[in-house]
Design an enzyme around this catalytic site. Sequence first.
Site, PDB file in Angstrom:
ATOM      1  N   TYR A  52     102.084 150.551  37.371  1.00 50.59           N
ATOM      2  CA  TYR A  52     102.351 150.701  38.809  1.00 50.59           C
ATOM      3  C   TYR A  52     103.858 150.715  39.087  1.00 50.59           C
ATOM      4  O   TYR A  52     104.276 150.942  40.223  1.00 50.59           O
ATOM      5  CB  TYR A  52     101.720 149.569  39.638  1.00 50.59           C
ATOM      6  N   HIS A 110      94.342 147.653  30.385  1.00 54.14           N
ATOM      7  CA  HIS A 110      94.095 148.456  31.601  1.00 54.14           C
ATOM      8  C   HIS A 110      92.876 149.389  31.484  1.00 54.14           C
ATOM      9  O   HIS A 110      92.110 149.525  32.437  1.00 54.14           O
ATOM     10  CB  HIS A 110      95.357 149.264  31.927  1.00 54.14           C
TER      11      HIS A 110
HETATM   12  N1  LIG Z   1      92.220 148.297  36.838  1.00 55.34           N
HETATM   13  C1  LIG Z   1      92.198 149.515  37.321  1.00 55.34           C
HETATM   14  O1  LIG Z   1      91.939 150.488  36.596  1.00 55.34           O
HETATM   15  C2  LIG Z   1      92.497 149.734  38.786  1.00 55.34           C
HETATM   16  C3  LIG Z   1      92.249 150.990  39.375  1.00 55.34           C
HETATM   17  C4  LIG Z   1      92.524 151.141  40.739  1.00 55.34           C
HETATM   18  C5  LIG Z   1      93.023 150.075  41.476  1.00 55.34           C
HETATM   19  N2  LIG Z   1      93.296 148.867  40.875  1.00 55.34           N
HETATM   20  C6  LIG Z   1      93.822 147.701  41.641  1.00 55.34           C
HETATM   21  O2  LIG Z   1      92.954 147.481  42.734  1.00 55.34           O
HETATM   22  C7  LIG Z   1      93.721 147.441  43.937  1.00 55.34           C
HETATM   23  C8  LIG Z   1      92.894 147.874  45.126  1.00 55.34           C
HETATM   24  O3  LIG Z   1      92.403 149.180  44.975  1.00 55.34           O
HETATM   25  P1  LIG Z   1      92.989 150.443  45.778  1.00 55.34           P
HETATM   26  O4  LIG Z   1      94.371 150.178  46.204  1.00 55.34           O
HETATM   27  O5  LIG Z   1      92.723 151.627  44.919  1.00 55.34           O
HETATM   28  O6  LIG Z   1      91.993 150.606  47.032  1.00 55.34           O
HETATM   29  P2  LIG Z   1      91.440 149.656  48.206  1.00 55.34           P
HETATM   30  O7  LIG Z   1      92.039 148.319  48.124  1.00 55.34           O
HETATM   31  O8  LIG Z   1      89.958 149.815  48.186  1.00 55.34           O
HETATM   32  O9  LIG Z   1      91.946 150.427  49.498  1.00 55.34           O
HETATM   33  C9  LIG Z   1      93.306 150.501  49.832  1.00 55.34           C
HETATM   34  C10 LIG Z   1      93.423 151.361  51.093  1.00 55.34           C
HETATM   35  O10 LIG Z   1      92.709 150.731  52.142  1.00 55.34           O
HETATM   36  C11 LIG Z   1      93.550 150.576  53.293  1.00 55.34           C
HETATM   37  N3  LIG Z   1      93.131 149.321  53.924  1.00 55.34           N
HETATM   38  C12 LIG Z   1      93.259 148.066  53.423  1.00 55.34           C
HETATM   39  N4  LIG Z   1      92.712 147.166  54.257  1.00 55.34           N
HETATM   40  C13 LIG Z   1      92.219 147.876  55.302  1.00 55.34           C
HETATM   41  C14 LIG Z   1      91.539 147.492  56.488  1.00 55.34           C
HETATM   42  N5  LIG Z   1      91.249 146.213  56.760  1.00 55.34           N
HETATM   43  N6  LIG Z   1      91.173 148.483  57.357  1.00 55.34           N
HETATM   44  C15 LIG Z   1      91.469 149.785  57.094  1.00 55.34           C
HETATM   45  N7  LIG Z   1      92.104 150.203  55.980  1.00 55.34           N
HETATM   46  C16 LIG Z   1      92.470 149.242  55.094  1.00 55.34           C
HETATM   47  C17 LIG Z   1      94.952 150.548  52.741  1.00 55.34           C
HETATM   48  O11 LIG Z   1      95.862 151.039  53.689  1.00 55.34           O
HETATM   49  P3  LIG Z   1      97.108 150.142  54.242  1.00 55.34           P
HETATM   50  O12 LIG Z   1      97.939 149.768  53.041  1.00 55.34           O
HETATM   51  O13 LIG Z   1      97.793 151.073  55.170  1.00 55.34           O
HETATM   52  O14 LIG Z   1      96.485 148.948  54.921  1.00 55.34           O
HETATM   53  C18 LIG Z   1      94.843 151.532  51.568  1.00 55.34           C
HETATM   54  O15 LIG Z   1      94.957 152.867  52.026  1.00 55.34           O
HETATM   55  C19 LIG Z   1      94.906 148.376  43.618  1.00 55.34           C
HETATM   56  O16 LIG Z   1      95.950 148.255  44.563  1.00 55.34           O
HETATM   57  C20 LIG Z   1      95.220 147.914  42.223  1.00 55.34           C
HETATM   58  O17 LIG Z   1      95.945 146.676  42.266  1.00 55.34           O
HETATM   59  C21 LIG Z   1      93.014 148.696  39.538  1.00 55.34           C
END
Ligand SMILES: NC(=O)c1ccc[n+]([C@@H]2O[C@H](COP(=O)([O-])OP(=O)(O)OC[C@H]3O[C@@H](n4cnc5c(N)ncnc54)[C@H](OP(=O)(O)O)[C@@H]3O)[C@@H](O)[C@H]2O)c1
Length: 280
Positions: A52, A110
């Site tokens: 990241y 990862h």
């Molecule tokens: N291990 C892996 O392979 C892997 C893969 C993918 C992700 N990850 C980890 O998982 C974390 C979370 O997943 P993600 O970032 O892909 O997706 P997520 O957390 O499901 O969604 C993030 C999105 O949701 C929005 N959001 C958050 N809270 C909200 C709410 N209450 N109402 C409306 N919109 C909202 C955020 O926008 P705003 O920022 O504008 O609020 C952002 O656009 C990542 O950041 C990363 O740390 C790990």
Amino acid sequence: MSISIPEITLNDGLTLPVIGLGTYSLNGNAGANAITSAIDAGYRLIDTAYNYENEGTVGEAVRRSSIPREELRITSKLPGRYQAYDKAVTTIQESLYRANLDYYDLYLIHWPNPKQDKYVEAWQALLDAKKSGLIRSIGVCNFLPEHIERLEKETGTKPSINQIELHPFFNQEQQRIWHEENNITIESWSPLARASAVLRNETLGRIADYHNKTISQVILRWHYQLGAIPIPKSSSPERQLENISIFDFSLTETEMSMIAELTRPDGRINNQDPATYEEF
Ligand SMILES: NC(=O)c1ccc[n+]([C@@H]2O[C@H](COP(=O)([O-])OP(=O)(O)OC[C@H]3O[C@@H](n4cnc5c(N)ncnc54)[C@H](OP(=O)(O)O)[C@@H]3O)[C@@H](O)[C@H]2O)c1
């Protein structure tokens, strides 16, 4: 306002809050501000990764915060291109230098990248880093049961955590049963399915209205009641607070079943099946 988040204990004794902060795309000063505001709101578990390119940002937020280091749980992850043992050892050290931290609470492989066939070597490097105090707890992401069984067979140790894609459109029921039977905690990545159509779903909307909560809160409460640790990412202080304000209501069994019906075999966000998908 700060919310007190309950904790659970992993199979190796480390305690973790039941919800954490995702940080993908939180970089630089804006990222450090966002992570600091999350810590102020009550978040103690922060999820980053070498790939990241924001381990430094997370470390900066830790230093800006007034919360003692030992109360925080900082996670990073080893990329696929550095799974060979020597490279993994150096990468863990580099991850720590980038964050300017003495240790990570949790360090995860990862992706398994099974075609590359190096994840057992990487696991050995994580085990050794744990022994030398650089990491407190070790785990994996996106591992299928067969990959975890191989780790256990070849090294005698299983992960504390498996971080996998999990949200209402892809609820991973079989995986959840297997992990529960094997005492491995699941962390849910993209727990809000990246704020896609799931946040406009009618069933979830009805449940949210009934409880006077938002759809995001209903989804995150659902993860909690499943026993998985969601790590929603948000850059907004308001939404960060909204996302951890889930401990003053509960979903009934009927509501949990209604949400279970939303899952689809093709519900993954980007079709990243760990049996074939590789990430480096
Ligand atoms: N291990 C892996 O392979 C892997 C893969 C993918 C992700 N990850 C980890 O998982 C974390 C979370 O997943 P993600 O970032 O892909 O997706 P997520 O957390 O499901 O969604 C993030 C999105 O949701 C929005 N959001 C958050 N809270 C909200 C709410 N209450 N109402 C409306 N919109 C909202 C955020 O926008 P705003 O920022 O504008 O609020 C952002 O656009 C990542 O950041 C990363 O740390 C790990």
